[in-house]
Design a protein around this motif. Structure first.
Motif, PDB file in Angstrom:
ATOM      1  N   PRO A 107       6.411   6.674  -3.057  1.00  0.00           N
ATOM      2  CA  PRO A 107       7.116   7.689  -2.266  1.00  0.00           C
ATOM      3  C   PRO A 107       8.637   7.506  -2.370  1.00  0.00           C
ATOM      4  O   PRO A 107       9.125   6.637  -3.070  1.00  0.00           O
ATOM      5  CB  PRO A 107       6.634   7.399  -0.847  1.00  0.00           C
ATOM      6  CG  PRO A 107       6.410   5.926  -0.845  1.00  0.00           C
ATOM      7  CD  PRO A 107       5.887   5.607  -2.232  1.00  0.00           C
ATOM      8  N   THR A 108       9.344   8.303  -1.617  1.00  0.00           N
ATOM      9  CA  THR A 108      10.801   8.224  -1.592  1.00  0.00           C
ATOM     10  C   THR A 108      11.252   6.986  -0.824  1.00  0.00           C
ATOM     11  O   THR A 108      10.481   6.375  -0.079  1.00  0.00           O
ATOM     12  CB  THR A 108      11.396   9.458  -0.886  1.00  0.00           C
ATOM     13  OG1 THR A 108      10.957   9.447   0.483  1.00  0.00           O
ATOM     14  CG2 THR A 108      10.981  10.747  -1.573  1.00  0.00           C
ATOM     15  N   ALA A 109      12.513   6.664  -0.989  1.00  0.00           N
ATOM     16  CA  ALA A 109      13.092   5.523  -0.291  1.00  0.00           C
ATOM     17  C   ALA A 109      12.982   5.686   1.222  1.00  0.00           C
ATOM     18  O   ALA A 109      12.722   4.716   1.943  1.00  0.00           O
ATOM     19  CB  ALA A 109      14.553   5.347  -0.698  1.00  0.00           C
ATOM     20  N   ALA A 110      13.145   6.898   1.707  1.00  0.00           N
ATOM     21  CA  ALA A 110      13.079   7.145   3.148  1.00  0.00           C
ATOM     22  C   ALA A 110      11.697   6.823   3.709  1.00  0.00           C
ATOM     23  O   ALA A 110      11.578   6.345   4.841  1.00  0.00           O
ATOM     24  CB  ALA A 110      13.447   8.595   3.453  1.00  0.00           C
ATOM     25  N   VAL A 111      10.662   7.063   2.940  1.00  0.00           N
ATOM     26  CA  VAL A 111       9.299   6.772   3.386  1.00  0.00           C
ATOM     27  C   VAL A 111       9.043   5.263   3.367  1.00  0.00           C
ATOM     28  O   VAL A 111       8.310   4.733   4.207  1.00  0.00           O
ATOM     29  CB  VAL A 111       8.269   7.524   2.506  1.00  0.00           C
ATOM     30  CG1 VAL A 111       6.852   7.097   2.811  1.00  0.00           C
ATOM     31  CG2 VAL A 111       8.426   9.033   2.696  1.00  0.00           C
ATOM     32  N   LEU A 112       9.658   4.558   2.421  1.00  0.00           N
ATOM     33  CA  LEU A 112       9.445   3.114   2.275  1.00  0.00           C
ATOM     34  C   LEU A 112      10.227   2.280   3.292  1.00  0.00           C
ATOM     35  O   LEU A 112       9.803   1.180   3.637  1.00  0.00           O
ATOM     36  CB  LEU A 112       9.841   2.676   0.865  1.00  0.00           C
ATOM     37  CG  LEU A 112       8.925   3.176  -0.242  1.00  0.00           C
ATOM     38  CD1 LEU A 112       9.612   3.041  -1.592  1.00  0.00           C
ATOM     39  CD2 LEU A 112       7.611   2.432  -0.221  1.00  0.00           C
ATOM     40  N   ALA A 113      11.342   2.782   3.756  1.00  0.00           N
ATOM     41  CA  ALA A 113      12.239   2.015   4.623  1.00  0.00           C
ATOM     42  C   ALA A 113      11.550   1.438   5.869  1.00  0.00           C
ATOM     43  O   ALA A 113      11.747   0.255   6.173  1.00  0.00           O
ATOM     44  CB  ALA A 113      13.448   2.855   5.014  1.00  0.00           C
ATOM     45  N   GLY A 131       0.813  -1.218   0.000  1.00  0.00           N
ATOM     46  CA  GLY A 131       0.000   0.000   0.000  1.00  0.00           C
ATOM     47  C   GLY A 131       0.842   1.262   0.000  1.00  0.00           C
ATOM     48  O   GLY A 131       0.560   2.211  -0.744  1.00  0.00           O
ATOM     49  N   VAL A 132       1.865   1.288   0.820  1.00  0.00           N
ATOM     50  CA  VAL A 132       2.746   2.458   0.882  1.00  0.00           C
ATOM     51  C   VAL A 132       3.483   2.631  -0.446  1.00  0.00           C
ATOM     52  O   VAL A 132       3.591   3.739  -0.975  1.00  0.00           O
ATOM     53  CB  VAL A 132       3.745   2.327   2.061  1.00  0.00           C
ATOM     54  CG1 VAL A 132       4.800   3.419   2.014  1.00  0.00           C
ATOM     55  CG2 VAL A 132       3.017   2.349   3.393  1.00  0.00           C
TER      56      VAL A 132
END
Length: 148
Positions: A122-128, A116-117
């Motif tokens: 989004p950016t890698a930082a949001v996915l981490a 979902g995310v």
């Protein structure tokens, strides 16, 4: 005569080396293949997040969809009774089914959240953090139910 003996010996060695494998159609073979594909997929995703591989939002999102689908699959390949084959699964998988299912559900929830995310690209930082939850779910199950 020596060539004939050598050929016979080589055939015997080849025949014996083929005996040690896991039948890919067995429950063990099926789940091992799925777990290997899950590992490969999550390693690729992790590589994108830590800079080892160039980050590509669409590719990451596609991998998250794949990982979520894979996370639904291996559990149906755990038979009701432990098979005789050599497996990395502890006997607790069969003896503590309720706890095992709790951890399965945790992994499925974590991969669903990641999917979902990632869909929003989004950016890698949001996915981490979401990928970290997936990895933590895998690790929790391995600690309790896998023989190392």
């Amino acid at each position: 005569m020596n060539v004939q003996k050598l050929c016979i010996a080589m055939l015997a060695i080849l025949a014996l080396s083929a005996c040690g494998g896991v039948d890919p159609n067995s429950p063990l073979g099926q789940r091992k293949a799925i777990f290997k594909e899950m590992l490969k997929t999550s390693e690729d995703m992790n590589g994108m997040l830590n800079g080892r591989v160039a980050f590509d939002g669409q590719r990451f999102s596609d991998a998250a969809v794949k990982l979520d689908a894979l996370a639904q699959e291996p559990w149906k390949h755990f038979p009701q009774v432990k098979e005789a084959d050599h497996t990395s699964a502890k006997d607790d998988v069969w003896q503590k089914q309720e706890r095992f299912q709790v951890l399965v559900s945790s992994l499925e929830a974590a991969t669903g959240e990641l999917k979902g995310v990632a869909a929003a690209k989004p950016t890698a930082a949001v996915l981490a953090p979401s990928l970290s939850k997936v990895q933590a779910a895998c690790e929790a199950c391995h600690k309790e139910f896998r023989v190392y």
